[in-house]
Scaffold this motif. Sequence first.
Motif, PDB file in Angstrom:
ATOM      1  N   SER A  80     -18.075  -1.216  25.061  1.00 28.71           N
ATOM      2  CA  SER A  80     -17.941  -1.182  26.514  1.00 28.71           C
ATOM      3  C   SER A  80     -17.755   0.248  26.996  1.00 28.71           C
ATOM      4  O   SER A  80     -17.125   1.063  26.307  1.00 28.71           O
ATOM      5  N   LEU A  81     -18.324   0.524  28.162  1.00 28.17           N
ATOM      6  CA  LEU A  81     -18.010   1.770  28.853  1.00 28.17           C
ATOM      7  C   LEU A  81     -16.765   1.510  29.696  1.00 28.17           C
ATOM      8  O   LEU A  81     -16.774   0.624  30.567  1.00 28.17           O
ATOM      9  N   VAL A 150     -14.363   8.649  31.295  1.00 28.44           N
ATOM     10  CA  VAL A 150     -15.221   7.647  30.663  1.00 28.44           C
ATOM     11  C   VAL A 150     -14.924   7.570  29.168  1.00 28.44           C
ATOM     12  O   VAL A 150     -14.833   8.599  28.494  1.00 28.44           O
ATOM     13  N   LYS A 151     -14.774   6.353  28.671  1.00 29.57           N
ATOM     14  CA  LYS A 151     -14.548   6.136  27.247  1.00 29.57           C
ATOM     15  C   LYS A 151     -15.552   5.100  26.730  1.00 29.57           C
ATOM     16  O   LYS A 151     -15.980   4.208  27.471  1.00 29.57           O
ATOM     17  N   LEU A 152     -15.909   5.225  25.461  1.00 37.57           N
ATOM     18  CA  LEU A 152     -16.708   4.212  24.783  1.00 37.57           C
ATOM     19  C   LEU A 152     -15.742   3.445  23.887  1.00 37.57           C
ATOM     20  O   LEU A 152     -15.152   4.021  22.963  1.00 37.57           O
ATOM     21  N   VAL A 153     -15.557   2.151  24.166  1.00 35.46           N
ATOM     22  CA  VAL A 153     -14.474   1.374  23.572  1.00 35.46           C
ATOM     23  C   VAL A 153     -15.014   0.141  22.865  1.00 35.46           C
ATOM     24  O   VAL A 153     -15.942  -0.510  23.342  1.00 35.46           O
ATOM     25  N   LEU A 161     -14.201   5.318  20.729  1.00 36.92           N
ATOM     26  CA  LEU A 161     -15.163   6.025  19.883  1.00 36.92           C
ATOM     27  C   LEU A 161     -15.618   7.349  20.494  1.00 36.92           C
ATOM     28  O   LEU A 161     -16.066   8.234  19.777  1.00 36.92           O
ATOM     29  N   ALA A 162     -15.530   7.475  21.800  1.00 37.62           N
ATOM     30  CA  ALA A 162     -15.922   8.717  22.469  1.00 37.62           C
ATOM     31  C   ALA A 162     -15.272   8.741  23.841  1.00 37.62           C
ATOM     32  O   ALA A 162     -14.924   7.697  24.399  1.00 37.62           O
TER      33      ALA A 162
END
Length: 277
Positions: A80-81, A150-153, A161-162
């Motif tokens: 998910s973003l 913003v995160k990549l989860v 993850l980012a």
Amino acid sequence: MTDGQNNERPEVFASVLAGWSGKFVCDSLGVGDDWAPAELRKVAEAMLGTFDFVRDQGDLPEFFRRLTQTSMSKTVAELSLRVWVPQTAQLKFVKQVSPTLLDLTGKRTDVNPLTGDYPTGSWGTEEREYHICVEVPPGQIGQEIRAGWVKLVRPDTQDVLATGNVLAQWTDDLAQSTRINRKVAHYTGQAELHELIQDGLSLRAMGDVEAATARLAKARQLAEESGREDTARLLEKVVEVDPATGTARLRRNVDKADEIELDTGSVRTSRLRKEGN
């Protein structure tokens, strides 16, 4: 597997898709020319899958081999973003712009009042690009704020993850404030091309020849200018332009498969070419 045509009331179909969205990924494929691209596109968008077209049934074995290999290469079931914006800001939209166009704005799940998760489906070793628009209130010249985070989860483990910041800076330099980022300009153009094709084909189906011609002719020009030779070739089969006068007109006899290929292919985008290439 369906006949590619919705036999339910539109509101029932939409409700079922909304109910299953996020439960699994569904790749949609149209075969031949006796199906409705708009209906299958709704399935692909709701289920975060691909949307493709096979003209000849003889190509199905190779297509399924590629599809199976792609599915087996997926190493993460769901990402998910996660987007945060400050209380004074407004998140206008979240869109995937590469490798295909997909508006995620309406798929938000609230984490808290300032943060929302946007599903992106399953991932393998790949690159995707997203366009996020945040509206912030006016600030002081020279001031810089964090307009978003913003995160990549991974939803199952909550592992991040980012991560990256969205920064906003105020300036009175007209050249700086009006310059559009190359990537934003590129993908905005790709989205415009998609909308022109979709509008043009819909108007053509409704019999509005004049409006359909205007949109498809503009789409052909935009495709040529942006280096989308594949799309330009497909548009040439639907709309022709007199090289002497520049006058555009719809072709009378258009192969239904050519029209469907243009329709389905319009969601795919090209990557931005590097400077000098």
